[in-house]
Write a protein that holds these residues in place. Structure first.
Motif, PDB file in Angstrom:
ATOM      1  N   GLY A 103       5.358  -1.601  -7.571  1.00  0.00           N
ATOM      2  CA  GLY A 103       6.593  -0.754  -6.709  1.00  0.00           C
ATOM      3  C   GLY A 103       6.099  -0.218  -5.366  1.00  0.00           C
ATOM      4  O   GLY A 103       6.770  -0.729  -4.118  1.00  0.00           O
ATOM      5  N   GLY A 104       4.861   0.270  -5.314  1.00  0.00           N
ATOM      6  CA  GLY A 104       4.305   0.666  -3.940  1.00  0.00           C
ATOM      7  C   GLY A 104       3.910  -0.574  -3.394  1.00  0.00           C
ATOM      8  O   GLY A 104       4.069  -0.357  -2.061  1.00  0.00           O
ATOM      9  N   SER A 105       3.348  -1.470  -4.020  1.00  0.00           N
ATOM     10  CA  SER A 105       2.957  -2.815  -3.091  1.00  0.00           C
ATOM     11  C   SER A 105       3.904  -3.419  -2.690  1.00  0.00           C
ATOM     12  O   SER A 105       3.973  -3.879  -1.534  1.00  0.00           O
ATOM     13  CB  SER A 105       2.092  -3.539  -4.089  1.00  0.00           C
ATOM     14  N   ALA A 106       5.015  -3.276  -3.352  1.00  0.00           N
ATOM     15  CA  ALA A 106       6.382  -4.189  -2.822  1.00  0.00           C
ATOM     16  C   ALA A 106       6.816  -3.441  -1.352  1.00  0.00           C
ATOM     17  O   ALA A 106       7.410  -4.050  -0.503  1.00  0.00           O
ATOM     18  CB  ALA A 106       7.508  -4.029  -3.876  1.00  0.00           C
ATOM     19  N   ASP A 107       6.637  -2.184  -1.493  1.00  0.00           N
ATOM     20  CA  ASP A 107       7.259  -1.336  -0.158  1.00  0.00           C
ATOM     21  C   ASP A 107       6.316  -1.782   0.836  1.00  0.00           C
ATOM     22  O   ASP A 107       6.896  -1.936   1.819  1.00  0.00           O
ATOM     23  CB  ASP A 107       7.269   0.175  -0.549  1.00  0.00           C
ATOM     24  N   ALA A 108       5.043  -1.684   0.797  1.00  0.00           N
ATOM     25  CA  ALA A 108       4.083  -1.854   1.562  1.00  0.00           C
ATOM     26  C   ALA A 108       4.355  -3.338   2.147  1.00  0.00           C
ATOM     27  O   ALA A 108       4.282  -3.513   3.373  1.00  0.00           O
ATOM     28  CB  ALA A 108       2.642  -2.092   0.928  1.00  0.00           C
ATOM     29  N   ALA A 109       4.386  -4.174   1.407  1.00  0.00           N
ATOM     30  CA  ALA A 109       4.843  -5.808   1.791  1.00  0.00           C
ATOM     31  C   ALA A 109       5.917  -5.821   2.550  1.00  0.00           C
ATOM     32  O   ALA A 109       6.079  -6.599   3.658  1.00  0.00           O
ATOM     33  CB  ALA A 109       4.920  -6.683   0.436  1.00  0.00           C
ATOM     34  N   ALA A 110       7.048  -4.977   1.989  1.00  0.00           N
ATOM     35  CA  ALA A 110       8.252  -5.251   2.834  1.00  0.00           C
ATOM     36  C   ALA A 110       8.278  -4.326   4.361  1.00  0.00           C
ATOM     37  O   ALA A 110       8.518  -4.975   5.422  1.00  0.00           O
ATOM     38  CB  ALA A 110       9.417  -4.325   2.140  1.00  0.00           C
ATOM     39  N   VAL A 111       7.375  -3.450   4.301  1.00  0.00           N
ATOM     40  CA  VAL A 111       6.887  -2.935   5.885  1.00  0.00           C
ATOM     41  C   VAL A 111       6.238  -3.808   6.537  1.00  0.00           C
ATOM     42  O   VAL A 111       6.539  -4.201   7.729  1.00  0.00           O
ATOM     43  CB  VAL A 111       6.067  -1.708   5.793  1.00  0.00           C
ATOM     44  N   LEU A 112       5.192  -4.801   6.223  1.00  0.00           N
ATOM     45  CA  LEU A 112       4.566  -5.778   6.874  1.00  0.00           C
ATOM     46  C   LEU A 112       5.391  -6.945   7.128  1.00  0.00           C
ATOM     47  O   LEU A 112       5.464  -7.081   8.413  1.00  0.00           O
ATOM     48  CB  LEU A 112       3.409  -6.341   5.851  1.00  0.00           C
ATOM     49  N   ARG A 113       6.469  -7.343   6.356  1.00  0.00           N
ATOM     50  CA  ARG A 113       7.463  -8.262   6.975  1.00  0.00           C
ATOM     51  C   ARG A 113       8.220  -7.834   7.927  1.00  0.00           C
ATOM     52  O   ARG A 113       8.616  -8.566   9.018  1.00  0.00           O
ATOM     53  CB  ARG A 113       8.316  -8.847   5.750  1.00  0.00           C
TER      54      ARG A 113
END
Ligand code: C5P
Length: 285
Positions: A103-113
């Motif tokens: 979950g936390g990693s998905a949020d981080a990845a979404a911010v990067l994209r």
């Protein structure tokens, strides 16, 4: 001010093997990872004219610079040498925390994209995933999404074709597991059974859902089940109502089951709902 919108998708580990402890204290692993439709929503206001702020609708999630989404924004902007006039990140959380769902990693990845899109895509998706490795082990996969084999700490990725169509039920038990502690426990054990990655890859290549199900395996599953027999209860319900395979994801504690259709998934979900408030139906994406 501009507002960016991005979906943050959870991951499952269809396989997970821990190959050994490295000198840096981390572990080398190998995993076939799959993105699923269970998602958080990320909104980013850029150029707010105010100090950085992170807002999450779910209590208990850190809202300061320790949140992986905040870290991702910092890492991206530092790498690009950009500094907007203020940033507000809003997270609508649906992915359970401390679940092995990334979950936390998905949020981080979404911010990067989202930030990369805002600045005109200066980084390729591969370069973005590389940047993600600075934030957490699952961030590179959560950046590229889909179906992939992850190796190293999770930063070496090789895409696979989409997995065969199916429906997942994801169930969060009412306990969670500390990831570092679980790695420590595994270090003290002899791993008796490991996933067969060749067989899993060929099952995905040939689009054979039965064979994919046969090869679902996570070396952490027996270690957690040993102490939390509740996982067996969840799995037995899934199994009794048509699940092709059921297993814990990542370092847990969420369990996922693979069902051949939405109808089957709805029945399993209905059976689990009475005891577990956090049960989800999701598709591979
Ligand atoms: O990178 P991430 O924050 O997801 O890892 C959490 C913890 O899990 C690490 O601090 C480490 O103790 C353990 N870990 C590991 N080997 C990995 C990934 C995580 O030992 N490949």
């Amino acid at each position: 001010m501009t507002t960016l919108y991005e979906g943050a998708f959870a991951k499952l580990n269809l396989t997970l093997d821990v190959l050994g402890k490295r000198e840096d204290g981390y572990h080398d692993l190998k995993s076939v990872m799959q993105t699923i439709s269970l998602r958080d929503d990320i909104e980013i206001d850029v150029d707010t004219g105010k100090p950085w702020e992170l807002i999450c609708d779910k209590p208990g999630i850190p809202t300061d610079e320790t949140n992986l989404a905040w870290k991702a924004a910092r890492v991206y902007l530092d790498a690009l040498g950009k500094e907007p006039d203020g940033l507000t990140i809003r997270i609508t959380k649906r992915i359970p925390s401390q679940a092995g769902l990334g979950g936390g990693s998905a949020d981080a990845a979404a911010v990067l994209r989202a930030l990369n899109r805002h600045y005109g895509e200066p980084l390729s998706i591969g370069a973005l995933a590389e940047l993600g490795a600075k934030i957490g082990s699952d961030v590179p996969f959560c950046t590229i999404c889909g179906t992939a084999v992850a190796e190293g700490r999770g930063e070496r990725l090789r895409r696979l074709p989409d997995m065969p169509d199916c429906v997942f039920v994801v169930c969060m038990p009412d306990f969670s597991v500390s990831t570092p502690e679980l790695y420590r426990k595994l270090d003290e054990k002899v791993i008796a059974k490991r996933p067969n990655h060749m067989a899993m890859e060929s099952a995905i290549l040939s689009g054979d859902l039965g064979k994919v199900a046969e090869n679902i395996y996570n070396v952490f599953d027996p270690v957690v089940t040993e102490e939390h027999l509740e996982l067996n209860y969840i799995k037995s319900i899934c199994n009794s109502y048509g699940s092709l395979a059921q297993q814990m994801t990542g370092s847990g504690s969420a369990v996922f089951a693979i069902l051949p259709s939405f109808e089957y998934a709805a029945v399993v979900c209905g059976m689990l709902k009475d005891n577990y408030p956090q049960v989800f139906i999701a598709k591979p994406v």
